[in-house]
Scaffold this motif. Structure first.
Motif, mmCIF file in Angstrom:
data_model
loop_
_atom_site.group_PDB
_atom_site.id
_atom_site.type_symbol
_atom_site.label_atom_id
_atom_site.label_comp_id
_atom_site.label_asym_id
_atom_site.label_seq_id
_atom_site.Cartn_x
_atom_site.Cartn_y
_atom_site.Cartn_z
ATOM 1 N N ASP A 1 -15.721 -43.775 19.013
ATOM 2 C CA ASP A 1 -16.906 -44.713 19.562
ATOM 3 C C ASP A 1 -17.795 -45.413 18.639
ATOM 4 O O ASP A 1 -17.442 -45.207 17.385
ATOM 5 N N HIS A 2 -18.468 -46.361 18.961
ATOM 6 C CA HIS A 2 -19.419 -47.166 17.898
ATOM 7 C C HIS A 2 -18.635 -48.025 16.929
ATOM 8 O O HIS A 2 -19.323 -48.261 16.027
ATOM 9 N N HIS B 1 -19.653 -47.548 23.164
ATOM 10 C CA HIS B 1 -20.313 -48.317 22.229
ATOM 11 C C HIS B 1 -19.382 -49.230 21.567
ATOM 12 O O HIS B 1 -19.652 -49.659 20.388
ATOM 13 N N THR B 2 -18.061 -49.142 21.892
ATOM 14 C CA THR B 2 -17.154 -49.878 21.134
ATOM 15 C C THR B 2 -16.705 -51.169 21.825
ATOM 16 O O THR B 2 -16.901 -51.409 23.028
ATOM 17 N N GLN C 1 -11.501 -48.147 25.915
ATOM 18 C CA GLN C 1 -11.014 -46.557 26.370
ATOM 19 C C GLN C 1 -10.188 -46.216 25.088
ATOM 20 O O GLN C 1 -9.553 -46.674 24.534
ATOM 21 N N LEU D 1 -15.135 -45.057 25.704
ATOM 22 C CA LEU D 1 -15.760 -45.177 24.276
ATOM 23 C C LEU D 1 -16.828 -46.366 24.814
ATOM 24 O O LEU D 1 -16.714 -47.645 24.496
ATOM 25 N N GLU E 1 -15.535 -43.200 13.939
ATOM 26 C CA GLU E 1 -16.537 -43.563 14.265
ATOM 27 C C GLU E 1 -17.659 -44.668 13.530
ATOM 28 O O GLU E 1 -17.610 -44.459 12.436
#
Length: 200
Positions: free
Chosen positions: A53-54, A34-35, A25, A32, A73
């Motif tokens: 994210d990512h 893809h994190t 989060q 998030l 990102e």
């Protein structure tokens, strides 16, 4: 029976402390998906962390966000990395035992945010000091100590870290072999890199 119990303990330990799970989060509870952050990473001052994210954050890192830490990102933070936004080592030397009870401004105390640009890579056993700004697409080689400004697309190494190359040299050759990835690259980098003659 004892061997079975030991095997179960090892499996449980790996699940609890080493398993990477997608989904974190960000600020204001934004997902998030893809994190990934390893459970062995310590984040101090989590309220000051601005995470995109990512992002991948590996095992046994120390991230201090008390003065503000922005991770854009696609950033990869490998293992055993320290990112600090404050430092009291000078202040403690100056004040000695009085450090704990000192009132007012603390002489020698450093407190400044850190920013890591999109799709940068922080190699193992590196230190990023308070007030540093790492541009986008940067590679910080293993065992480096970063202090200050690192320009976009730089490759840095050493203690203190110095520029030793530009990631776009290698990226240009990879994109020449995989032109179908150009749109993905330009979505975050802006422009396509150009290969230098005689390299690759």
């Amino acid at each position: 029976m004892r061997a079975l119990l030991n095997r179960w303990r090892r499996r449980l330990w790996r699940q609890l402390f080493y398993r990477m799970v997608f989904g974190e989060q960000g600020r204001a509870g934004l997902p998030l998906p893809h994190t990934r952050i390893a459970p062995s990473t310590c984040i101090e001052g989590e309220a000051g962390l601005d995470l995109a994210d990512h992002v991948f954050i590996g095992q046994f890192n120390f991230l201090n966000a008390t003065a503000g830490l922005r991770i854009a990102e696609g950033v990869q933070i490998t293992n055993f990395v320290s990112i600090v936004t404050h430092s009291s080592h000078r202040s403690i030397r100056l004040l000695g035992r009085a450090y704990a009870s000192h009132q007012g401004e603390v002489p020698g105390y450093v407190r400044a945010p850190v920013e890591i640009g999109a799709y940068s890579f922080i190699g193992p056993h590196s230190v990023v000091e308070a007030g540093s700004r790492i541009g986008k697409g940067v590679v910080v080689c293993a065992h480096s100590r970063v202090r200050g400004e690192v320009p976009d697309f730089a490759i840095v190494a050493g203690s203190p870290a110095a520029i030793i190359g530009d990631v776009r040299t290698g990226d240009a050759h990879l994109l020449a072999r995989h032109p179908e990835l150009a749109d993905h690259y330009t979505a975050w980098a802006g422009d396509l890199p150009h290969a230098e003659p005689g390299h690759g």
